[in-house]
Design a protein around this motif. Structure first.
Motif, PDB file in Angstrom:
ATOM      1  N   UNK A 192      -9.450 -33.297   6.205  1.00  0.00           N
ATOM      2  CA  UNK A 192     -10.092 -33.441   4.897  1.00  0.00           C
ATOM      3  C   UNK A 192     -11.597 -33.295   5.104  1.00  0.00           C
ATOM      4  N   UNK A 193     -12.081 -32.081   4.996  1.00  0.00           N
ATOM      5  CA  UNK A 193     -13.502 -31.807   5.237  1.00  0.00           C
ATOM      6  C   UNK A 193     -13.860 -30.496   4.576  1.00  0.00           C
ATOM      7  N   UNK A 194     -15.152 -30.305   4.283  1.00  0.00           N
ATOM      8  CA  UNK A 194     -15.636 -29.088   3.642  1.00  0.00           C
ATOM      9  C   UNK A 194     -17.016 -28.741   4.188  1.00  0.00           C
ATOM     10  N   UNK A 195     -17.479 -27.560   3.829  1.00  0.00           N
ATOM     11  CA  UNK A 195     -18.847 -27.115   4.120  1.00  0.00           C
ATOM     12  C   UNK A 195     -19.565 -26.989   2.787  1.00  0.00           C
ATOM     13  N   UNK A 196     -20.792 -27.505   2.713  1.00  0.00           N
ATOM     14  CA  UNK A 196     -21.527 -27.479   1.455  1.00  0.00           C
ATOM     15  C   UNK A 196     -22.903 -26.858   1.587  1.00  0.00           C
ATOM     16  N   UNK A 197     -23.287 -26.066   0.584  1.00  0.00           N
ATOM     17  CA  UNK A 197     -24.599 -25.417   0.554  1.00  0.00           C
ATOM     18  C   UNK A 197     -25.116 -25.450  -0.880  1.00  0.00           C
ATOM     19  N   UNK A 198     -26.397 -25.747  -1.034  1.00  0.00           N
ATOM     20  CA  UNK A 198     -27.029 -25.689  -2.355  1.00  0.00           C
ATOM     21  C   UNK A 198     -28.386 -25.015  -2.235  1.00  0.00           C
ATOM     22  N   UNK A 199     -28.775 -24.300  -3.278  1.00  0.00           N
ATOM     23  CA  UNK A 199     -30.125 -23.761  -3.398  1.00  0.00           C
ATOM     24  C   UNK A 199     -30.790 -24.455  -4.575  1.00  0.00           C
ATOM     25  N   UNK A 200     -31.954 -25.031  -4.312  1.00  0.00           N
ATOM     26  CA  UNK A 200     -32.697 -25.733  -5.355  1.00  0.00           C
ATOM     27  C   UNK A 200     -33.979 -24.987  -5.680  1.00  0.00           C
ATOM     28  N   UNK A 201     -34.286 -24.947  -6.946  1.00  0.00           N
ATOM     29  CA  UNK A 201     -35.594 -24.465  -7.387  1.00  0.00           C
ATOM     30  C   UNK A 201     -36.387 -25.682  -7.819  1.00  0.00           C
ATOM     31  N   UNK A 202     -37.430 -25.979  -7.070  1.00  0.00           N
ATOM     32  CA  UNK A 202     -38.113 -27.235  -7.292  1.00  0.00           C
ATOM     33  C   UNK A 202     -37.223 -28.377  -6.840  1.00  0.00           C
ATOM     34  N   UNK A 203     -36.910 -29.286  -7.748  1.00  0.00           N
ATOM     35  CA  UNK A 203     -36.120 -30.461  -7.404  1.00  0.00           C
ATOM     36  C   UNK A 203     -34.633 -30.295  -7.708  1.00  0.00           C
ATOM     37  N   UNK A 204     -34.267 -29.305  -8.537  1.00  0.00           N
ATOM     38  CA  UNK A 204     -32.911 -29.261  -9.080  1.00  0.00           C
ATOM     39  C   UNK A 204     -32.113 -28.101  -8.500  1.00  0.00           C
ATOM     40  N   UNK A 205     -30.814 -28.297  -8.271  1.00  0.00           N
ATOM     41  CA  UNK A 205     -29.981 -27.218  -7.738  1.00  0.00           C
ATOM     42  C   UNK A 205     -29.728 -26.129  -8.781  1.00  0.00           C
ATOM     43  N   UNK A 206     -29.754 -24.888  -8.330  1.00  0.00           N
ATOM     44  CA  UNK A 206     -29.434 -23.756  -9.203  1.00  0.00           C
ATOM     45  C   UNK A 206     -28.217 -22.992  -8.692  1.00  0.00           C
ATOM     46  N   UNK A 207     -27.869 -23.189  -7.429  1.00  0.00           N
ATOM     47  CA  UNK A 207     -26.659 -22.617  -6.835  1.00  0.00           C
ATOM     48  C   UNK A 207     -25.983 -23.699  -6.009  1.00  0.00           C
ATOM     49  N   UNK A 208     -24.678 -23.817  -6.130  1.00  0.00           N
ATOM     50  CA  UNK A 208     -23.922 -24.769  -5.321  1.00  0.00           C
ATOM     51  C   UNK A 208     -22.639 -24.142  -4.823  1.00  0.00           C
ATOM     52  N   UNK A 209     -22.325 -24.373  -3.550  1.00  0.00           N
ATOM     53  CA  UNK A 209     -21.117 -23.820  -2.938  1.00  0.00           C
ATOM     54  C   UNK A 209     -20.427 -24.904  -2.118  1.00  0.00           C
ATOM     55  N   UNK A 210     -19.113 -25.023  -2.284  1.00  0.00           N
ATOM     56  CA  UNK A 210     -18.290 -25.917  -1.477  1.00  0.00           C
ATOM     57  C   UNK A 210     -17.107 -25.102  -0.961  1.00  0.00           C
ATOM     58  N   UNK A 211     -16.939 -25.066   0.355  1.00  0.00           N
ATOM     59  CA  UNK A 211     -15.820 -24.320   0.954  1.00  0.00           C
ATOM     60  C   UNK A 211     -14.929 -25.272   1.727  1.00  0.00           C
ATOM     61  N   UNK A 212     -13.630 -25.189   1.443  1.00  0.00           N
ATOM     62  CA  UNK A 212     -12.619 -25.995   2.128  1.00  0.00           C
ATOM     63  C   UNK A 212     -11.884 -25.104   3.128  1.00  0.00           C
ATOM     64  N   UNK A 213     -12.147 -25.229   4.425  1.00  0.00           N
ATOM     65  CA  UNK A 213     -11.477 -24.377   5.410  1.00  0.00           C
ATOM     66  C   UNK A 213      -9.978 -24.614   5.483  1.00  0.00           C
ATOM     67  N   UNK A 214      -9.527 -25.811   5.185  1.00  0.00           N
ATOM     68  CA  UNK A 214      -8.111 -26.145   5.319  1.00  0.00           C
ATOM     69  C   UNK A 214      -7.278 -25.412   4.268  1.00  0.00           C
ATOM     70  N   UNK A 215      -7.733 -25.422   3.027  1.00  0.00           N
ATOM     71  CA  UNK A 215      -7.004 -24.743   1.950  1.00  0.00           C
ATOM     72  C   UNK A 215      -7.468 -23.305   1.759  1.00  0.00           C
ATOM     73  N   UNK A 216      -8.529 -22.910   2.476  1.00  0.00           N
ATOM     74  CA  UNK A 216      -9.103 -21.562   2.353  1.00  0.00           C
ATOM     75  C   UNK A 216      -9.543 -21.280   0.921  1.00  0.00           C
ATOM     76  N   UNK A 217     -10.140 -22.279   0.272  1.00  0.00           N
ATOM     77  CA  UNK A 217     -10.656 -22.108  -1.081  1.00  0.00           C
ATOM     78  C   UNK A 217     -12.156 -22.347  -1.093  1.00  0.00           C
ATOM     79  N   UNK A 218     -12.824 -21.646  -1.964  1.00  0.00           N
ATOM     80  CA  UNK A 218     -14.259 -21.805  -2.137  1.00  0.00           C
ATOM     81  C   UNK A 218     -14.558 -22.041  -3.606  1.00  0.00           C
ATOM     82  N   UNK A 219     -15.405 -23.027  -3.889  1.00  0.00           N
ATOM     83  CA  UNK A 219     -15.865 -23.300  -5.244  1.00  0.00           C
ATOM     84  C   UNK A 219     -17.365 -23.070  -5.287  1.00  0.00           C
ATOM     85  N   UNK A 220     -17.829 -22.427  -6.333  1.00  0.00           N
ATOM     86  CA  UNK A 220     -19.251 -22.131  -6.421  1.00  0.00           C
ATOM     87  C   UNK A 220     -19.708 -22.186  -7.866  1.00  0.00           C
TER      88      UNK A 220
END
Length: 271
Positions: free
Chosen positions: A99-127
């Motif tokens: 039960x683990x994932x990889x997470x990445x976000x891009x922020x402009x200033x203080x707030x996120x504008x892009x978010x990505x979560x990838x689950x290697x176990x289920x091979x699914x990516x949410x963005x």
């Protein structure tokens, strides 16, 4: 700034890091203590983070990165800041729990504008891209399916997830009061040790809400943006406004997140 390109870079980097982590969990794992709170770090955290940093800084050399293990890379205070959680759920990996994932976000200033979560176990990516909705896809899939967050009350109370920051002590009075209220009135309370996985579950509608107390700054923005773009509402613990920013104090990262129709009941539950 082309945010669609940034999302593509983030998705490809997260999926490559996830493949590295998944392969690494099948072999011997180097685990050592991290800090004094009982947290741990593995060789996979470091290898995944190295890959993510290389991918992101190659594509965006002028941007700043704040990574879970490396800290600040580049000058602080710029317009664009990447947040990298190379292995959200390290403690799970350390005990063999998938039960683990990889997470990445891009922020402009203080707030996120892009978010990505990838689950290697289920091979699914949410963005998600701010203002453009959230989507889910399998690696290499030519099409993406927009997330939905349907809500129907459960007969025996809501299914909730709890997350707290590493700095929260065992005897913290607020944490104990919140978790006691949840345990008494919820159908079930999940403590996944992987907050970004909880955010993905909330965005999909698998659970009814998340309660966070002094959450970690690196993983909060990606998960919060994903959930909001899927239709989830987030409030401060007192029901007031909440900003999904990576700066501020730990108390600024305490929140309640749920489908808009479920949120009033969850706030009442916590009171």
């Amino acid at each position: 700034m082309d945010l669609d390109h940034a999302r593509t870079v983030a998705v490809e980097a997260a999926e490559a890091a996830g493949a590295l982590v998944l392969a690494g969990t099948r072999g011997a794992l180097g685990v050592r203590a991290k800090g004094g709170s009982g947290d741990v770090v593995t060789d996979l955290d470091l290898a995944s983070e190295k890959l993510l940093l290389e991918r992101i800084l190659t594509a965006f050399p002028s941007h700043t990165v704040i990574a879970e293990e490396s800290g600040l890379v580049g000058a602080a205070g710029g317009e664009w800041t990447w947040l990298v959680d190379p292995l959200d759920g390290t403690n799970n990996v350390a005990i063999g729990l998938p039960a683990y994932v990889v997470g990445v976000a891009l922020c402009r200033g203080r707030r996120p504008v892009v978010g990505v979560v990838h689950d290697p176990v289920s091979a699914r990516t949410w963005s998600a891209v701010r203002g453009r909705g959230a989507r889910s896809s399998a690696p290499g899939s030519p099409t993406a399916v927009r997330l939905a967050s349907p809500y129907a009350p459960r007969p025996h109370g809501p299914l909730l997830a709890w997350t707290q920051g590493y700095g929260v002590s065992r005897d913290d009075a607020t944490a104990r009061a919140l978790t006691s209220a949840m345990e008494l009135r919820a159908r079930r309370v999940l403590r996944l040790w992987a907050p970004l996985l909880s955010w993905a579950m909330l965005a999909r509608g698998d659970i009814d809400g998340i309660v966070g107390y002094r959450a970690e700054a690196v993983d909060l923005p990606a998960g919060a943006l994903l959930a909001m773009e899927a239709g989830i509402e987030i409030r401060a613990l007192d029901g007031g406004p909440f900003e999904e920013c990576f700066d501020g104090t730990p108390d600024d990262r305490s929140f309640v997140a749920a489908h808009p129709r479920a949120l009033p009941g969850l706030l009442d539950l916590l009171r």
